[in-house]
Scaffold this active site. Sequence first.
Site, PDB file in Angstrom:
ATOM      1  N   ASP A 145       0.437  -1.470  -0.254  1.00 45.50           N
ATOM      2  CA  ASP A 145       0.206  -0.440   0.201  1.00 45.50           C
ATOM      3  C   ASP A 145       0.611   1.020   0.075  1.00 45.50           C
ATOM      4  OD1 ASP A 145      -2.358  -1.096   0.019  1.00 45.50           O
ATOM      5  OD2 ASP A 145      -2.634  -1.047   1.925  1.00 45.50           O
ATOM      6  N   LYS A 200      -1.074   2.542  -7.268  1.00 44.42           N
ATOM      7  CA  LYS A 200      -0.864   2.468  -8.675  1.00 44.42           C
ATOM      8  C   LYS A 200      -1.616   1.948  -9.719  1.00 44.42           C
ATOM      9  CE  LYS A 200       3.677   4.276  -8.243  1.00 44.42           C
ATOM     10  NZ  LYS A 200       5.351   4.450  -8.955  1.00 44.42           N
TER      11      LYS A 200
END
Length: 407
Positions: A193, A215
């Site tokens: 994360d 992403k």
Amino acid sequence: MYPLGLRLDGRRVLVVGGGAVASRRVPALLAAGADVLLVSPELTPALQSHADAGRIRWEPRRFRPADVDGCWLVQTAVDDPAAAAEVTAAAEERRVFCVRADDRDAATAWTPAVTRHGAVTAAVLGGGDPRLAAAVRDAVADGLASGALLPETVPGHALRGRVALVGGGPGDPELITVKGRRLLGLADVVVADRLVPGLLLDELRPEVELVDAAKIPYGPARAQEEINRIIVDRALAGAFVVRLKGGDPYVFGRGGEELIACAAAGVPVDVVPGVTSSIAAPALAGIPVTHRGVAHEFTVVSGHIPPDDPASLVDWPALARMRGTLVILMGLKNLPAIAATLLDHGRGPATPAAIVQEASTGAQRVLRSTLGAVTEAALAFRPPAVVVIGEVVGVLEKKPGEDVEEP
């Protein structure tokens, strides 16, 4: 010295003495499965808890030579040389190895400095210098944790095809658990994360595949589906996958969804709890979430949905009526609506409130305010931030040197 690993499972070990040294030695003996007999007129509270739970047998008296009968090992943990010598003599007569806490030269066995890393136990003897042994042990522990001392054939060995949900803590890389760091060092794939401690990622072995979950495209739901797919696919391909999360995997971390996805695919999962920011951030700002005579309860809620949104599962009016501590995660954006709701349903405007931004990192900021004024003060803060509301905010004095902002 002749190094040796003792298999003590089910075998009697005598510990003489009930003080601090015995408190340190007994847990390791119990972890090895030893049948521990402890002889001492008195015990520390820690040893008393073991005796009360039936994990050790305690004889509340002084040592007798016959206590050594049937024992495989003796640990002498008393600071009286005459009493220790009596134990040593009884053990010597019965050809039982004896460790002496007070005099290593009079002992027939030494306790090494030990570190454990999964199935690996490293024991270091420093030739009689305990500081040297501890220093080398610590260096070995760091090498094992980082993977530097593990051959390329070891990482992921018995863990291939498994997933570990690991909590990375609030931001400081040293606040990850020992087990979490060990598993990270064994990972073939790490799915991370955006809030995980960045220095932990810098320590990964060069061949580790790092997937930046922040992403992954699509919206939140689709992104989570993609994370689940990556975790499952990599594990089914034979990799050991660590899903590294900030804080704790199950505190607003969607760890449960990932475990369900793995279970559906037949992938075994290990869960390693992490230090949650809901407790750590206030603590690092000098705010205990509970305090005797001030707060007997604390409630942790997510503030990512405003109180008037039909999708909100939080009973904000009920929280307003409570007297305990309220900790709000992901609530900075909706803090004006949250504060207004709490005020409308009974919380006083003078109730102490605080904001802790990026706790445990070099960018940590702390602001103390009141529920009536905290909304305006929050404009200068950015996520990730934890909001604390309750009398505990001011219960401790300001720590020397603490950078605390006032509205």
